[in-house]
Write a protein that holds these residues in place. Structure first.
Motif, mmCIF file in Angstrom:
data_model
loop_
_atom_site.group_PDB
_atom_site.id
_atom_site.type_symbol
_atom_site.label_atom_id
_atom_site.label_comp_id
_atom_site.label_asym_id
_atom_site.label_seq_id
_atom_site.Cartn_x
_atom_site.Cartn_y
_atom_site.Cartn_z
ATOM 1 N N PRO A 161 0.833 -1.203 0.000
ATOM 2 C CA PRO A 161 0.000 0.000 0.000
ATOM 3 C C PRO A 161 0.869 1.255 0.000
ATOM 4 O O PRO A 161 2.078 1.178 0.286
ATOM 5 N N PRO A 162 0.287 2.417 -0.265
ATOM 6 C CA PRO A 162 1.086 3.648 -0.290
ATOM 7 C C PRO A 162 1.452 4.169 1.095
ATOM 8 O O PRO A 162 2.287 5.069 1.199
ATOM 9 N N TYR A 163 0.831 3.647 2.146
ATOM 10 C CA TYR A 163 1.085 4.101 3.520
ATOM 11 C C TYR A 163 0.862 5.606 3.649
ATOM 12 O O TYR A 163 1.619 6.297 4.336
ATOM 13 N N GLU A 164 -0.174 6.092 3.017
ATOM 14 C CA GLU A 164 -0.517 7.515 3.157
ATOM 15 C C GLU A 164 -1.032 7.827 4.552
ATOM 16 O O GLU A 164 -0.857 8.937 5.049
ATOM 17 N N GLN A 165 -1.696 6.853 5.155
ATOM 18 C CA GLN A 165 -2.279 7.052 6.475
ATOM 19 C C GLN A 165 -1.654 6.082 7.478
ATOM 20 O O GLN A 165 -1.298 4.951 7.136
ATOM 21 N N GLN A 170 -1.087 -0.803 10.399
ATOM 22 C CA GLN A 170 -1.800 -1.803 11.186
ATOM 23 C C GLN A 170 -2.659 -2.685 10.292
ATOM 24 O O GLN A 170 -2.814 -3.881 10.552
ATOM 25 N N GLN A 171 -3.203 -2.110 9.224
ATOM 26 C CA GLN A 171 -3.968 -2.918 8.273
ATOM 27 C C GLN A 171 -3.097 -4.002 7.649
ATOM 28 O O GLN A 171 -3.542 -5.138 7.481
ATOM 29 N N VAL A 172 -1.870 -3.647 7.307
ATOM 30 C CA VAL A 172 -0.949 -4.633 6.739
ATOM 31 C C VAL A 172 -0.703 -5.753 7.743
ATOM 32 O O VAL A 172 -0.799 -6.943 7.411
ATOM 33 N N ALA A 173 -0.396 -5.388 8.974
ATOM 34 C CA ALA A 173 -0.096 -6.391 9.996
ATOM 35 C C ALA A 173 -1.281 -7.329 10.212
ATOM 36 O O ALA A 173 -1.128 -8.556 10.243
ATOM 37 N N GLN A 174 -2.462 -6.767 10.335
ATOM 38 C CA GLN A 174 -3.657 -7.594 10.563
ATOM 39 C C GLN A 174 -3.939 -8.491 9.369
ATOM 40 O O GLN A 174 -4.310 -9.664 9.522
ATOM 41 N N GLY A 204 9.236 5.673 11.803
ATOM 42 C CA GLY A 204 9.377 4.571 12.745
ATOM 43 C C GLY A 204 8.261 3.543 12.694
ATOM 44 O O GLY A 204 8.387 2.464 13.278
ATOM 45 N N LEU A 205 7.178 3.845 11.982
ATOM 46 C CA LEU A 205 6.060 2.905 11.949
ATOM 47 C C LEU A 205 6.392 1.655 11.137
ATOM 48 O O LEU A 205 5.912 0.568 11.454
ATOM 49 N N SER A 206 7.203 1.789 10.103
ATOM 50 C CA SER A 206 7.601 0.607 9.336
ATOM 51 C C SER A 206 8.405 -0.348 10.206
ATOM 52 O O SER A 206 8.155 -1.558 10.236
ATOM 53 N N GLU A 207 9.399 0.204 10.920
ATOM 54 C CA GLU A 207 10.238 -0.623 11.765
ATOM 55 C C GLU A 207 9.406 -1.308 12.855
ATOM 56 O O GLU A 207 9.634 -2.486 13.176
ATOM 57 N N LYS A 208 8.442 -0.582 13.399
ATOM 58 C CA LYS A 208 7.545 -1.160 14.416
ATOM 59 C C LYS A 208 6.728 -2.300 13.823
ATOM 60 O O LYS A 208 6.555 -3.355 14.452
ATOM 61 N N MET A 209 6.217 -2.122 12.608
ATOM 62 C CA MET A 209 5.430 -3.155 11.940
ATOM 63 C C MET A 209 6.265 -4.400 11.671
ATOM 64 O O MET A 209 5.814 -5.531 11.900
#
Length: 283
Positions: A161-165, A170-174, A204-209
């Motif tokens: 996804p583009p990760y605009e939001q 979290q959608q990817v992880a789920q 940092g959200l990518s690394e967290k995911m």
């Protein structure tokens, strides 16, 4: 929100790591005569014109695929990838993930392509016309779960996804957790951006995911990462990665030299870094 258009970014450094990994994964699947299925959750338009107003406005391809095509490459896998791109680049075109995959399908293979953006889906239907592919105007997160497990159990899913939001992480992880419960043997490839402070609350959200998924799932996971500058630079994205679940045995060895070569070609004055690291190896 459906504002992202990949035409502005086609052929940049993020596309190259994503598409080189995708190309190498499909080559591995082709080593057996058994059919495989390719599923793309965010297909975009499929094919991009590098002479278009969008592409010329950003010029990102100039520091991406243009550098690769002008470079001398000794790594065999990366050389084969270049050869796959050459007919397109000669026409000032760049193939997106789904188009690249569709050119590699054999008669026994199939593809399911999903796109939700109303103008991108029209372009996708114009660009990808193959009896081996099915195109869906639907949300990719919902669609891949609805289609899983497919009749052809050997398969590769690309989620990018583009990760605009913020919520997309979290959608990817789920989605991946649910997907691997339904289809445990699927090879799942997740593209993610590596962002600087300019990206503000998304840094940092990518690394967290990546950490969340690799520790939650009891599945072999390989992290492939490439940055072309340091994270203090004044751009939003300095690199990207591919988190691979159920990657083929020794796949890291297949791509390590090619990723290093991409870093050498694309990095700004030797900055940035790369790695191909198993976060969890198979038993």
């Amino acid at each position: 929100m459906l504002s992202y258009l990949h035409g502005f970014h086609a052929g940049n450094h993020a596309d190259l790591i994503k598409h080189f990994c995708l190309f190498a994964l499909i080559e591995r699947l082709q080593k057996k005569n058994k059919p495989f299925i390719y599923i793309d959750t965010h297909s975009g338009a499929g094919l991009y014109d590098l002479s278009s107003e969008q592409s010329q406005k950003t010029g990102e391809y100039a520091n991406g695929v243009a550098r690769l095509m002008n470079a001398a490459v000794t790594d065999n896998a990366l050389q084969r990838f270049k050869q796959q791109l050459e007919p397109f680049i000669a026409q000032r075109l760049y193939p997106g993930s789904c188009y690249l995959a569709s050119t590699m399908l054999r008669e026994q293979d199939r593809a399911q392509l999903m796109e939700l953006h109303p103008t991108e889906i029209q372009a996708l239907r114009q660009n990808v016309k193959s009896p081996l592919t099915h195109i869906h105007h639907r949300d990719g997160f919902e669609g891949v779960l609805a289609l899983s497990p497919p009749d052809i159990r050997r398969g590769l899913v690309l989620i990018d996804p583009p990760y605009e939001q913020r919520r997309e992480y979290q959608q990817v992880a789920q989605c991946v957790i649910s997907l691997l419960k339904k289809w445990p043997q699927a090879i799942v490839a997740i593209w993610y951006p590596i962002l600087t402070a300019r990206a503000a609350e998304k840094r940092g959200l990518s690394e967290k995911m990546v950490n969340e998924l690799s520790t939650t799932l009891d599945v072999a996971s390989l992290d492939v990462r490439l940055t072309v500058d340091d994270q203090q630079t004044d751009v939003g994205m300095v690199g990207s990665g591919m988190l691979l679940f159920n990657a083929p045995w020794q796949f890291d060895k297949d791509i390590h030299s090619g990723i290093k070569t991409l870093h050498d070609i694309l990095s700004e004055q030797g900055k940035g870094h790369f790695h191909c690291q198993w976060l969890k190896e198979s038993d």
